[in-house]
Design a protein around this motif. Structure first.
Motif, mmCIF file in Angstrom:
data_model
loop_
_atom_site.group_PDB
_atom_site.id
_atom_site.type_symbol
_atom_site.label_atom_id
_atom_site.label_comp_id
_atom_site.label_asym_id
_atom_site.label_seq_id
_atom_site.Cartn_x
_atom_site.Cartn_y
_atom_site.Cartn_z
ATOM 1 N N UNK A 41 0.835 -1.210 0.000
ATOM 2 C CA UNK A 41 0.000 0.000 0.000
ATOM 3 C C UNK A 41 0.865 1.254 0.000
ATOM 4 N N UNK A 42 1.879 1.295 0.858
ATOM 5 C CA UNK A 42 2.755 2.473 0.909
ATOM 6 C C UNK A 42 3.519 2.664 -0.395
ATOM 7 N N UNK A 68 -3.242 -4.407 4.992
ATOM 8 C CA UNK A 68 -2.822 -3.746 6.244
ATOM 9 C C UNK A 68 -4.019 -3.225 7.031
ATOM 10 N N UNK A 69 -5.203 -3.694 6.659
ATOM 11 C CA UNK A 69 -6.435 -3.387 7.385
ATOM 12 C C UNK A 69 -6.776 -1.900 7.341
ATOM 13 N N UNK A 70 -6.559 -1.290 6.177
ATOM 14 C CA UNK A 70 -6.868 0.131 5.984
ATOM 15 C C UNK A 70 -8.013 0.256 4.973
ATOM 16 N N UNK A 71 -9.200 -0.075 5.433
ATOM 17 C CA UNK A 71 -10.363 -0.125 4.560
ATOM 18 C C UNK A 71 -10.751 1.272 4.061
ATOM 19 N N UNK A 72 -10.578 2.283 4.904
ATOM 20 C CA UNK A 72 -10.929 3.645 4.478
ATOM 21 C C UNK A 72 -10.092 4.091 3.281
ATOM 22 N N UNK A 73 -8.787 3.821 3.325
ATOM 23 C CA UNK A 73 -7.934 4.192 2.194
ATOM 24 C C UNK A 73 -8.320 3.412 0.948
ATOM 25 N N UNK A 74 -8.710 2.148 1.126
ATOM 26 C CA UNK A 74 -9.155 1.351 -0.017
ATOM 27 C C UNK A 74 -10.407 1.973 -0.632
ATOM 28 N N UNK A 98 -12.499 -5.237 -5.151
ATOM 29 C CA UNK A 98 -13.463 -4.310 -4.554
ATOM 30 C C UNK A 98 -14.562 -5.068 -3.814
ATOM 31 N N UNK A 99 -14.944 -6.209 -4.344
ATOM 32 C CA UNK A 99 -15.969 -7.016 -3.682
ATOM 33 C C UNK A 99 -15.495 -7.442 -2.289
ATOM 34 N N UNK A 100 -14.219 -7.757 -2.165
ATOM 35 C CA UNK A 100 -13.658 -8.117 -0.854
ATOM 36 C C UNK A 100 -13.743 -6.920 0.083
ATOM 37 N N UNK A 101 -13.376 -5.741 -0.413
ATOM 38 C CA UNK A 101 -13.445 -4.522 0.398
ATOM 39 C C UNK A 101 -14.876 -4.290 0.888
ATOM 40 N N UNK A 104 -18.741 -4.154 5.400
ATOM 41 C CA UNK A 104 -20.028 -4.509 6.004
ATOM 42 C C UNK A 104 -19.893 -5.612 7.056
ATOM 43 N N UNK A 105 -18.676 -5.991 7.344
ATOM 44 C CA UNK A 105 -18.376 -7.042 8.326
ATOM 45 C C UNK A 105 -19.077 -8.362 7.983
ATOM 46 N N UNK A 106 -19.110 -8.660 6.704
ATOM 47 C CA UNK A 106 -19.635 -9.936 6.232
ATOM 48 C C UNK A 106 -18.457 -10.907 6.217
ATOM 49 N N UNK A 107 -18.134 -11.445 7.386
ATOM 50 C CA UNK A 107 -16.926 -12.233 7.583
ATOM 51 C C UNK A 107 -16.850 -13.443 6.655
ATOM 52 N N UNK A 108 -17.933 -14.184 6.560
ATOM 53 C CA UNK A 108 -17.957 -15.324 5.652
ATOM 54 C C UNK A 108 -17.888 -14.891 4.202
ATOM 55 N N UNK A 109 -18.503 -13.758 3.890
ATOM 56 C CA UNK A 109 -18.502 -13.238 2.531
ATOM 57 C C UNK A 109 -17.112 -12.866 2.043
ATOM 58 N N UNK A 110 -16.237 -12.469 2.956
ATOM 59 C CA UNK A 110 -14.855 -12.146 2.573
ATOM 60 C C UNK A 110 -14.201 -13.389 1.988
ATOM 61 N N UNK A 111 -14.332 -14.502 2.695
ATOM 62 C CA UNK A 111 -13.729 -15.749 2.220
ATOM 63 C C UNK A 111 -14.349 -16.194 0.896
#
Length: 197
Positions: free
Chosen positions: A19-20, A52-58, A80-83, A88-95
């Protein structure tokens, strides 16, 4: 545009730097007035931010990407779908979003490393949030089938009640070592000596 630092970071699996590196290259291109939009590795840049868990920057990066590029780059849309699932904290949806796309050779290792890191983050979340949890929910959070999820957490010391199919979370004890400070020990010795005499 010279993407050597990015290529080297991907090759060395230094994913936490992506990211950096991309942010700096993007600023450099803008400062130099270089046209970069057609060749920019947007999917990798987006993946770098959520690694790096920076969802806002994404999210801000996504908003800056031209519509025609969003529509034409399938891998970017998959990232983008992962983001969106993370947001939305769709934990299973991330996988699910990770597994349902056929990632390019260039980013397969990166996505696999993120998937592993995300599973570890979810495990830590379960540790902190639950005392008992169903096998089904555990599997959903960890992105595994029920057998694999059960084996994974049992290896971490959790207990299983087969009748209820509930897992008992075993909090990991953290061992803190206290450093012995010689000056504190000296003051304590002098204090005890003073009390005795």
């Amino acid at each position: 545009m010279d993407f050597t630092p990015l290529t080297e970071a991907l090759a060395s699996k230094s994913y936490e730097k992506i990211a950096d590196i991309c942010d700096n290259l993007l600023l450099q291109a803008a400062a130099e007035g270089v046209a970069y939009q057609d060749q920019w590795p947007y999917a990798i840049h987006l993946l770098g931010h959520f690694y790096v868990d920076d969802i806002n920057s994404a999210r801000f990066l996504w908003k800056s990407i031209p519509s025609e590029i969003k529509e034409s780059q399938l891998e970017l849309a998959a990232a983008w779908k992962i983001v969106q699932k993370l947001w939305t904290r769709d934990y299973g949806g991330v996988h699910e979003a990770i597994r349902e796309f056929d990632w390019s050779q260039e980013v397969q290792g990166f996505v696999a490393a993120f998937s592993e890191l995300y599973t570890k983050r979810m495990f830590q979340l379960l540790l902190s949030a639950y005392s008992t949890i169903s096998i089904q929910d555990t599997a959903l959070f960890l992105g595994m089938n029920e057998d694999d999820a059960t084996n994974y957490v049992l290896q971490q010391g959790w207990d299983l009640d087969p009748a209820s199919r509930m897992l008992t979370v075993k909090k990991q004890t953290t061992v803190t070592q206290q450093k012995l400070d010689a000056s504190k020990l000296q003051r304590l010795t002098e204090y005890v000596f003073h009390l005795e005499h």
